[in-house]
Design a protein around this motif. Sequence first.
Motif, short mmCIF file in Angstrom:
data_model
loop_
_atom_site.label_atom_id
_atom_site.label_comp_id
_atom_site.label_asym_id
_atom_site.label_seq_id
_atom_site.Cartn_x
_atom_site.Cartn_y
_atom_site.Cartn_z
N UNK A 358 0.83 -1.21 0.00
CA UNK A 358 0.00 0.00 0.00
C UNK A 358 0.86 1.26 0.00
N UNK A 359 1.88 1.28 0.86
CA UNK A 359 2.73 2.47 0.96
C UNK A 359 3.43 2.75 -0.37
N UNK A 360 3.95 1.69 -0.99
CA UNK A 360 4.70 1.87 -2.23
C UNK A 360 3.80 2.34 -3.37
N UNK A 361 2.60 1.83 -3.44
CA UNK A 361 1.71 2.16 -4.56
C UNK A 361 1.00 3.49 -4.37
N UNK A 362 0.84 3.95 -3.14
CA UNK A 362 0.01 5.12 -2.89
C UNK A 362 0.75 6.32 -2.32
N UNK A 363 2.03 6.14 -1.94
CA UNK A 363 2.79 7.26 -1.39
C UNK A 363 4.06 7.47 -2.20
N UNK A 364 4.13 8.60 -2.90
CA UNK A 364 5.32 8.91 -3.69
C UNK A 364 6.55 9.08 -2.80
N UNK A 365 6.36 9.73 -1.68
CA UNK A 365 7.50 9.98 -0.79
C UNK A 365 8.06 8.69 -0.23
N UNK A 366 7.20 7.78 0.19
CA UNK A 366 7.65 6.49 0.70
C UNK A 366 8.38 5.72 -0.40
N UNK A 367 7.79 5.69 -1.59
CA UNK A 367 8.38 4.94 -2.70
C UNK A 367 9.75 5.48 -3.07
N UNK A 368 9.87 6.79 -3.17
CA UNK A 368 11.15 7.37 -3.57
C UNK A 368 12.20 7.22 -2.46
N UNK A 369 11.76 7.28 -1.21
CA UNK A 369 12.71 7.05 -0.11
C UNK A 369 13.20 5.61 -0.12
N UNK A 370 12.31 4.67 -0.37
CA UNK A 370 12.69 3.26 -0.45
C UNK A 370 13.69 3.03 -1.58
N UNK A 371 13.41 3.61 -2.74
CA UNK A 371 14.33 3.48 -3.87
C UNK A 371 15.67 4.11 -3.54
N UNK A 372 15.66 5.26 -2.89
CA UNK A 372 16.89 5.95 -2.52
C UNK A 372 17.74 5.11 -1.56
N UNK A 373 17.07 4.39 -0.63
CA UNK A 373 17.79 3.62 0.39
C UNK A 373 18.25 2.25 -0.12
N UNK A 374 17.42 1.58 -0.92
CA UNK A 374 17.69 0.17 -1.23
C UNK A 374 17.98 -0.10 -2.70
#
Length: 414
Positions: A358-374
Motif C-alpha cells: 500500500x505504501x509503495x503504490x500510494x505514497x510517492x514519498x515512501x516509494x522514492x525514499x525506499x528506492x533511494x535507500x535500497x
Amino acid sequence: MKANSRYWSINMLNPEPETTDSMKTVKCTDGTNTWFSSANTYCGMAANQSVTGDHLFTFAKSYASFHGYISICVCVFGIITNIFNIIVLTRRHMSTPVNIILSWLAVSDIITMMSYVPFSMHFYCMYPDVNKTPDKNSKSWMTYMTFHINLAATTHTVSIWLCVLLAIVRFVHIRSPTKAFATRRRRMTQSKVLILLIYVWSAISLIPNYMSNELQENLNPDSNETTYVLRDLRLGKNDTDALVLVNVWMYAVTAKLVPCLLMSIFGSLLIYNIHVKIRHRRKVLKISGANSMRLTEHSRTTKMLVSVILLFLVTELPQGVLIVCSATVKDFFDTVYLPLGDVMDIVALINNAVNFILYCTMSTKFRETFVHLFCACHFPHSNESIGYTLTDRLAKLDSHSNNNEHQNHINHVV
C-alpha cells in the motif's frame, strides 16, 4: 491474532483416537464421531452439526493441510517488508506523527508474525495429524502455544488501537493543519506518548485472558504417555463459566467492536474532510498544475491511510461479530467459529503483511525514499546536469505532505 478462543480448537480435547479411515472420522471418547483435520478440531464440535456446519468442516479439513505452509510464506514476506517499513518511515525527513504510528504498527505486526512462524511450523507442518503425541503435545510446545496465544492477542490489540490513533491523528491534521515547528513537535510528542499508552494498556487489559489459558496434563494409562492440552472453557455451552463469558465479552468489545466503530467514524470523517478541503482550495486558489500536484500528494497520503483502516475493518469486524455470536448462540463456537479459525488467521496475517505494498503504490514519498535507500545501484542519486538530487525531491515532498508550502500560499491569497 483473534481472540484466544480461536486457539482452543488446537490440541485441547483431541480424541483418544479410534480412527475410521474409510469415513475419515475420529471416534471420540464419548462415542461420537467428528471430522478430523490438520487444524486438530476437537470432538465437541460434532454434537450439533447442521448442513452449513458440515460444509464448513469439509472446507476446514481441506484448507488445513495447506494453512501451515501458506501462513509461513505470508509471515516471512510480512516480516521482511515491515522491516523495510520501519527503516523508511524512521528516516529524518519522514518524521511525522502519522509515520511514527505506522512505524510502531509495523513493530507490532512483526512480533505477531515472528510468533506465528514456529507455532505454524510445529502444529501444522511437522505434526499435521489430529492425534495427540508426547512430541507434538509436549509441555514445552504447549507452553509455547500458550505464550503465542497471549502474545498474539496483545500485539493484535495494539495494532487495532494504533489504527484508531492513526485515523484520529490524521483527522486532526486535516482539520487543523499547521506550519509552526513547535506545534508539529508537540503533536509528535503526543503521538509517542499515546503509542506507549496503547502498548501498556493492551497488555494490562488482557491479563484476564492470560490467566484463563491453562495447561492440563493428560496421562494415557495404556501407553503411560503424558501429553498436555489447553483447558476447555466450554464457550457456547449451558455450563459456561460466568467469568469466561465476561472475559470473552470484554475482549470482543474492547479489542474488536469499539475500535472498529471508532475507525469507521473517523475514517468517514477523514474521507469527507479531505474532499471538502480539496474542493474549497481549488475554488479559492484556482490552482495551477504545480499546486495540483501538491494537493494530489496530500490526498494520496490520506487515501493510503484510509486503505489501511478499511483493511483493519474488513479483518476485525467479522471476527468481533463471530466472537459475540460464540458467546451468545449455543454451539456456534463449535459449528461455525472453529471451522473458520484458520481462515481468520490467514486473513489477519495478510493484513499484517500488505502495508508495504500500500505504501509503495500510494505514497510517492515512501516509494522514492525506499528506492533511494535500497535501490541506489540502479537509480542514480543525482542528475549533475541539472543539479537536482533525490534528497531535494524528498524534501519537497515532505513539505507538500505536511502542507507547509501550501498553507503559506493560502495565507497570501486569503
